[in-house]
Design an enzyme around this catalytic site. Structure first.
Site, PDB file in Angstrom:
ATOM      1  N   GLY A   1       6.113  -5.497   6.640  1.00 36.97           N
ATOM      2  CA  GLY A   1       6.853  -5.457   5.385  1.00 36.97           C
ATOM      3  C   GLY A   1       8.343  -5.226   5.606  1.00 36.97           C
ATOM      4  N   LEU A   2       8.980  -4.583   4.619  1.00 31.10           N
ATOM      5  CA  LEU A   2      10.412  -4.291   4.654  1.00 31.10           C
ATOM      6  C   LEU A   2      11.241  -5.567   4.821  1.00 31.10           C
ATOM      7  CD1 LEU A   2      10.449  -1.052   6.864  1.00 31.10           C
ATOM      8  CD2 LEU A   2      10.541  -1.217   4.371  1.00 31.10           C
ATOM      9  N   CYS A   3      10.845  -6.614   4.095  1.00 30.09           N
ATOM     10  CA  CYS A   3      11.607  -7.867   4.147  1.00 30.09           C
ATOM     11  C   CYS A   3      11.851  -8.410   2.742  1.00 30.09           C
ATOM     12  CB  CYS A   3      10.899  -8.898   5.024  1.00 30.09           C
ATOM     13  SG  CYS A   3       9.141  -9.111   4.697  1.00 30.09           S
ATOM     14  N   GLY A   4      12.133  -7.498   1.816  1.00 34.41           N
ATOM     15  CA  GLY A   4      12.489  -7.916   0.466  1.00 34.41           C
ATOM     16  C   GLY A   4      11.355  -8.649  -0.235  1.00 34.41           C
TER      17      GLY A   4
END
Length: 291
Positions: free
Chosen positions: A89-92
């Site tokens: 994750g952590l990709c908008g």
């Protein structure tokens, strides 16, 4: 109202978060360069390969001897959706945009009375689709241990798809991925890969310039499975570049937001500290006057 100690701890916590997001941004920037180069290098080959297949397909037309991957099963009752997302994750909104497009396609097919099956590549898409369409999930490809996408990964997925198609598990297969345009722009894309479809060539007469040996049907029978693998590989590369671009942008925004929060908390801390000092001075002065 929070105490000075609480404010100080919160400022330190946000500073630590900013260091992490800044580091992730720099790592994503380094990975983006390699992923972007790989995606852009694959495009000319994929485009030329599809152009050759398009010319061959135009020559074969709707012949009874046309390969099954081109002619299809003769029906479109069962659709397989291959949803490609990231493992992390952590990709908008990278994963959400792909899943949103897939969900819209699912609802459209449901309205047409089609049977739908879903194969996921990447756990983030699977996690989102499981909430509403868990009964449609029939296969999953885990790429967690893959450090760098290679053609062998696409070939494995392609062999699985072709095996299921030969076993009559579906009639139409469509892949969903993000096509990379820039760091801040990734385009959610749905592309049918089985049976093969081709855009109309600008110069329709170009096909007459070629004479094939062996015949077109034999060549297509050999090239079409490779074409499926090529399209899957291209989609994986586009996704890899899009993921790093989206992560770089998201971490940059997070870093700037953390900086703004630190500034606000620092102002609040200074005001609170000044208020405490002022109160202490007032108490000292009041005590001195009382004496």
């Amino acid at each position: 109202m929070p105490s000075l100690k609480d404010l100080k701890n919160r400022i330190e916590s946000v500073k630590s978060t900013r260091k992490i997001t800044k580091a992730m941004q720099m790592v994503a920037a380094a990975k983006l360069r390699r992923a972007q180069d790989a995606a852009e290098a694959a495009r000319p080959y994929a485009e030329r390969f599809n152009a050759v297949l398009s010319g061959l397909a135009a020559s074969v037309g709707e012949s009874d001897s046309a390969p099954r991957l081109l002619a299809g099963t003769g029906k479109s009752d069962v659709h397989l959706l291959v949803v490609m997302t990231s493992e992390r994750g952590l990709c908008g909104g990278f994963n959400s945009s792909i899943v949103k497009l897939a969900k819209a396609h699912i609802e459209k097919l449901k309205g047409q009375g089609k049977t739908i099956k879903v194969m996921t590549v990447g756990k983030k898409g699977r996690e989102q689709l499981r909430r509403e369409y868990g009964d449609l999930l029939m296969a999953h490809v885990d790429l967690t241990e893959v450090k760098r996408i290679g053609y062998e990964n696409a070939a494995d997925i392609s062999r699985d798809l072709l095996g299921r198609f030969d076993a009559d598990e579906f009639d139409v297969a469509t892949i969903f991925f993000n096509r990379f345009q820039s760091v801040i722009s990734q385009v959610p894309t749905a592309q049918q890969i089985i049976p093969a479809t081709f855009e109309a060539e600008e110069d329709a007469g170009a096909a007459t310039l070629y004479d094939y040996e062996p015949d077109e049907e034999a060549i297509l029978a050999d090239l079409l499975p490779r074409g499926v693998a090529t399209q899957v590989f291209t989609a994986l590369l586009e996704n890899a570049a899009s993921e790093q671009g989206a992560r770089m942008s998201a971490m940059d925004n997070a870093t700037r937001n953390a900086g703004e929060m630190i500034d606000k908390l620092t102002i609040q801390f200074n005001r609170s500290r000044q208020a405490v000092i002022t109160n202490e001075l007032i108490e000292i002065i009041s005590g001195a006057e009382a004496l």
